[in-house]
Design a protein around this motif. Structure first.
Motif, short mmCIF file in Angstrom:
data_model
loop_
_atom_site.label_atom_id
_atom_site.label_comp_id
_atom_site.label_asym_id
_atom_site.label_seq_id
_atom_site.Cartn_x
_atom_site.Cartn_y
_atom_site.Cartn_z
N SER A 147 4.56 -0.23 7.52
CA SER A 147 5.64 -0.19 6.54
C SER A 147 6.34 1.15 6.60
O SER A 147 5.66 2.19 6.67
CB SER A 147 5.07 -0.42 5.14
OG SER A 147 5.98 0.00 4.15
N ALA A 187 7.76 2.72 4.23
CA ALA A 187 7.39 3.52 3.06
C ALA A 187 6.07 4.22 3.25
O ALA A 187 5.83 5.29 2.70
CB ALA A 187 7.34 2.61 1.82
N TRP A 225 8.21 10.67 4.99
CA TRP A 225 8.05 11.61 3.87
C TRP A 225 8.50 13.00 4.32
O TRP A 225 9.15 13.72 3.57
CB TRP A 225 6.60 11.68 3.41
CG TRP A 225 5.95 10.39 3.05
CD1 TRP A 225 6.51 9.15 3.04
CD2 TRP A 225 4.60 10.21 2.63
NE1 TRP A 225 5.59 8.21 2.65
CE2 TRP A 225 4.41 8.83 2.40
CE3 TRP A 225 3.53 11.08 2.46
CZ2 TRP A 225 3.19 8.31 1.98
CZ3 TRP A 225 2.31 10.58 2.03
CH2 TRP A 225 2.14 9.20 1.80
N GLU A 246 1.49 -1.31 -2.11
CA GLU A 246 2.86 -0.82 -2.13
C GLU A 246 3.10 0.15 -3.28
O GLU A 246 3.79 1.16 -3.12
CB GLU A 246 3.84 -1.99 -2.19
CG GLU A 246 3.92 -2.79 -0.89
CD GLU A 246 5.03 -3.83 -0.92
OE1 GLU A 246 5.90 -3.71 -1.80
OE2 GLU A 246 5.01 -4.74 -0.08
N ASP A 247 2.54 -0.16 -4.46
CA ASP A 247 2.73 0.74 -5.59
C ASP A 247 2.03 2.07 -5.36
O ASP A 247 2.52 3.13 -5.77
CB ASP A 247 2.27 0.10 -6.90
CG ASP A 247 0.80 -0.29 -6.88
OD1 ASP A 247 0.31 -0.72 -5.82
OD2 ASP A 247 0.13 -0.17 -7.93
N GLU A 248 0.87 2.03 -4.70
CA GLU A 248 0.16 3.27 -4.38
C GLU A 248 0.93 4.11 -3.37
O GLU A 248 0.99 5.34 -3.49
CB GLU A 248 -1.23 2.96 -3.83
CG GLU A 248 -2.22 2.46 -4.85
CD GLU A 248 -3.57 2.17 -4.25
OE1 GLU A 248 -4.58 2.49 -4.89
OE2 GLU A 248 -3.62 1.61 -3.12
N ALA A 285 4.14 4.21 -3.01
CA ALA A 285 5.25 4.85 -3.73
C ALA A 285 4.75 6.06 -4.50
O ALA A 285 5.42 7.12 -4.51
CB ALA A 285 5.90 3.84 -4.67
N ASP A 286 3.58 5.96 -5.13
CA ASP A 286 3.02 7.10 -5.85
C ASP A 286 2.63 8.23 -4.89
O ASP A 286 2.80 9.41 -5.21
CB ASP A 286 1.79 6.66 -6.66
CG ASP A 286 2.15 5.78 -7.85
OD1 ASP A 286 3.33 5.81 -8.27
OD2 ASP A 286 1.25 5.08 -8.35
N ARG A 337 4.05 8.94 -1.98
CA ARG A 337 5.28 9.61 -1.52
C ARG A 337 5.82 10.54 -2.60
O ARG A 337 6.22 11.67 -2.30
CB ARG A 337 6.32 8.56 -1.14
CG ARG A 337 7.63 9.16 -0.60
CD ARG A 337 8.65 8.08 -0.34
NE ARG A 337 9.92 8.62 0.05
CZ ARG A 337 10.43 8.59 1.29
NH1 ARG A 337 9.73 8.05 2.26
NH2 ARG A 337 11.61 9.09 1.54
N ARG A 338 5.81 10.09 -3.86
CA ARG A 338 6.28 10.95 -4.94
C ARG A 338 5.42 12.20 -5.08
O ARG A 338 5.95 13.30 -5.27
CB ARG A 338 6.29 10.17 -6.26
CG ARG A 338 7.49 9.25 -6.44
CD ARG A 338 7.61 8.74 -7.86
NE ARG A 338 6.54 7.81 -8.17
CZ ARG A 338 6.63 6.49 -8.01
NH1 ARG A 338 7.74 5.95 -7.52
NH2 ARG A 338 5.62 5.69 -8.33
#
Length: 506
Positions: free
Chosen positions: A278, A280, A286, A458-460, A462-463, A465-466
């Motif tokens: 993916s 992301a 990043w 996927e939610d992990e 995103a966290d 990357r932030r």
């Protein structure tokens, strides 16, 4: 663009399952696509070679293609072995009937032995097809044929040939270095257009003889990943990382005899619990996202003064004091990462980094600063430490937050090392920036975080990357704080850790 793209492979069949249609379908599935196949040739082959080929009539290939496109949306096409001028013309004619779709062509023109596989009329038809595709993925021998030159003796010459082919046919060329004689610089692949290199990706050489179907697998992965991302560079980054894993684990399979070349392990990542590649979850993206932060770090007065030797001693000592404070909490974060790590290898890596971090504080900082009472953390330092502490709730987010201290230090430090000279007031620190060992440790940290990201939800991701981007922002602020601001410090934690990583992170 659908969540699961439909990818059509047009290629020959390999009954041993390692190359051709069979490899394409495995690659498409592993990279997150739904695979379809129109078969151009039947082969009798195994891991030791091809003993026979049967080419069905071109009219039957046309019937297969028509049946697919009359009923199923085609999001991308990978073309492999075509064999005859008739088959090539059938594919060319069918492509003209479609709405515009991305096409990857693996031009099967030259065998590994160097033998030409296409007759003169088929060669001419293939060159006409080239003008209708987006990306062509020749091996070095095929690239030379397309360029009308001898096989490139060097990577530089291969890139020159790729640029010429890209200009002549109006395509992107994936130049591949897998057959280079010189292996000292790793295995490079590069996307090349008429202006030059768009993206080059270099991987370590895989220590395996099981490489059957590598070219088929990469080209079908590219088609799939482009359909998912809409970016050829991202597709190459993801495809190269996926193929590297498939090669690294190829020996886990037991296909064929010792005299042959077995297949790559297409599903190594999936069987280990990883998600399909993916963008992301691609750590390189990043890094691209913090390009502005990296530029701002290089432009800071502190960094420029450290480089040319004009940095005031007082500012450097303020930096060391704040950095010593930072290292204590950073070591705790590394220790927590070790405690949360899912396997022994990752546990050892983070634990050794934590031990080395404490050693750095004791040996380097106290040598320069003495053993007086520690200062209060600046607001900037405290904010960074709070971020690291808050990131420690989950292992994926924690290691993403830790990574910039490795990566930004290695990136900026490599340029500072070039400023080292006799008589430089910070020569001992600049010398530490040229460490081969720390370069290796940084690569390992990146690899660990990449592995974690590919397994994360996927939610992990995103966290993660932030957290990575936020840590990079804190690094910039840490670099930027000065005594004049009333926020003593001087630099970033990335400059506080050269020797612990050298000593401990192997």
């Amino acid at each position: 663009m659908s969540a699961v793209p439909n990818i059509l492979s047009i290629a020959g069949s390999d009954p041993s399952g390692g190359a051709g249609i069979q490899a394409d379908l495995k690659s498409i599935a592993a990279c997150g696509g739904y695979g379809m196949a129109a078969i151009t040739a039947l082969t009798a082959q195994n891991t030791r070679g091809v003993t026979g080929v049967h080419i069905p009539p071109a009219e039957f290939l046309s019937a297969q293609l028509a049946a697919i496109s009359e009923d199923v949306r085609v999001d991308a096409v990978k073309i492999g072995m075509l064999g005859t001028a008739g088959a090539i013309r059938a594919v060319t004619g069918w492509l003209r009937t479609l709405p515009r779709v991305p096409v990857v062509l693996d031009p099967v023109m030259v065998a590994t032995s160097g033998d030409r596989l296409l007759a003169a009329d088929a060669d001419a038809a293939l060159r006409a097809l080239l003008r209708m595709v987006d990306v062509v993925t020749p091996n070095l021998a095929e690239l030379a044929v397309l360029a009308g030159e001898p096989t490139a003796p060097s990577w530089e010459r291969a890139l020159t040939q790729a640029r010429a082919v890209a200009a002549e046919y109006g395509v992107l060329v994936l130049a591949k270095g897998g057959h280079l004689a010189d292996r000292r610089g790793g295995c490079p692949d590069a996307l090349v257009d008429s202006r030059g290199v768009v993206l080059e990706v270099v991987a370590d050489w895989a220590n395996t003889r099981n490489t059957h179907g590598t070219g088929c697998s990469l080209s079908s992965a590219l088609a799939t990943l482009y359909a998912r991302t809409g970016s050829w560079p991202d597709a190459l980054r993801l495809g190269k990382a996926w193929l590297g894993r498939a090669l690294a684990d190829a020996d886990a399979l037991d296909v064929g005899s010792d005299a042959g070349h077995g297949p790559v392990h297409h599903f190594a990542g999936l069987w280990a619990g990883e998600r399909p590649p993916s963008p992301a979850a691609l750590v390189d993206t990043w890094w691209d996202a913090i390009a502005g932060v990296r530029e701002d770090i290089d432009a800071l007065a502190f960094v420029r003064g450290l480089k040319d030797g004009t940095l005031a001693r007082a500012d450097f000592e303020h930096y060391l004091r704040q950095d010593a404070l930072y290292l204590r909490t950073y070591a705790q974060a590394l220790s927590r990462a070790s405690a949360l790590a899912p396997d022994a290898g990752q546990q050892r890596f983070w634990a050794s980094a934590a031990a080395g971090c404490l050693e750095e504080e004791l040996q380097l900082h106290r040598t320069r600063l003495g053993s007086g009472p520690p200062p209060e953390p600046s607001a900037t330092t405290a904010a960074y430490l709070n971020h690291l502490t808050a990131s420690g709730r989950t292992y994926p987010v924690l290691v993403a937050a830790i990574l910039p201290c490795f990566w930004l230090y290695q990136d900026t430090g490599s340029r500072l090392a070039a400023a080292h000279r006799d008589g430089h007031p910070y020569a001992d620190w600049l010398a530490a920036y040229s460490s081969v060992e720390f370069d290796r440790a940084t690569r390992e940290a990146v690899a660990v975080v990449q592995k974690v990201a590919l397994r994360a939800r996927e939610d992990e991701v995103a966290d993660m990357r932030r957290a990575f981007v936020e840590s990079a922002r804190h690094e910039l602020l840490f670099f930027a704080q000065t005594e004049a601001d009333g926020d003593p410090g001087g630099s970033g934690a990335a400059f506080g850790s050269p020797r612990w990583a050298v000593a401990r992170a192997e």
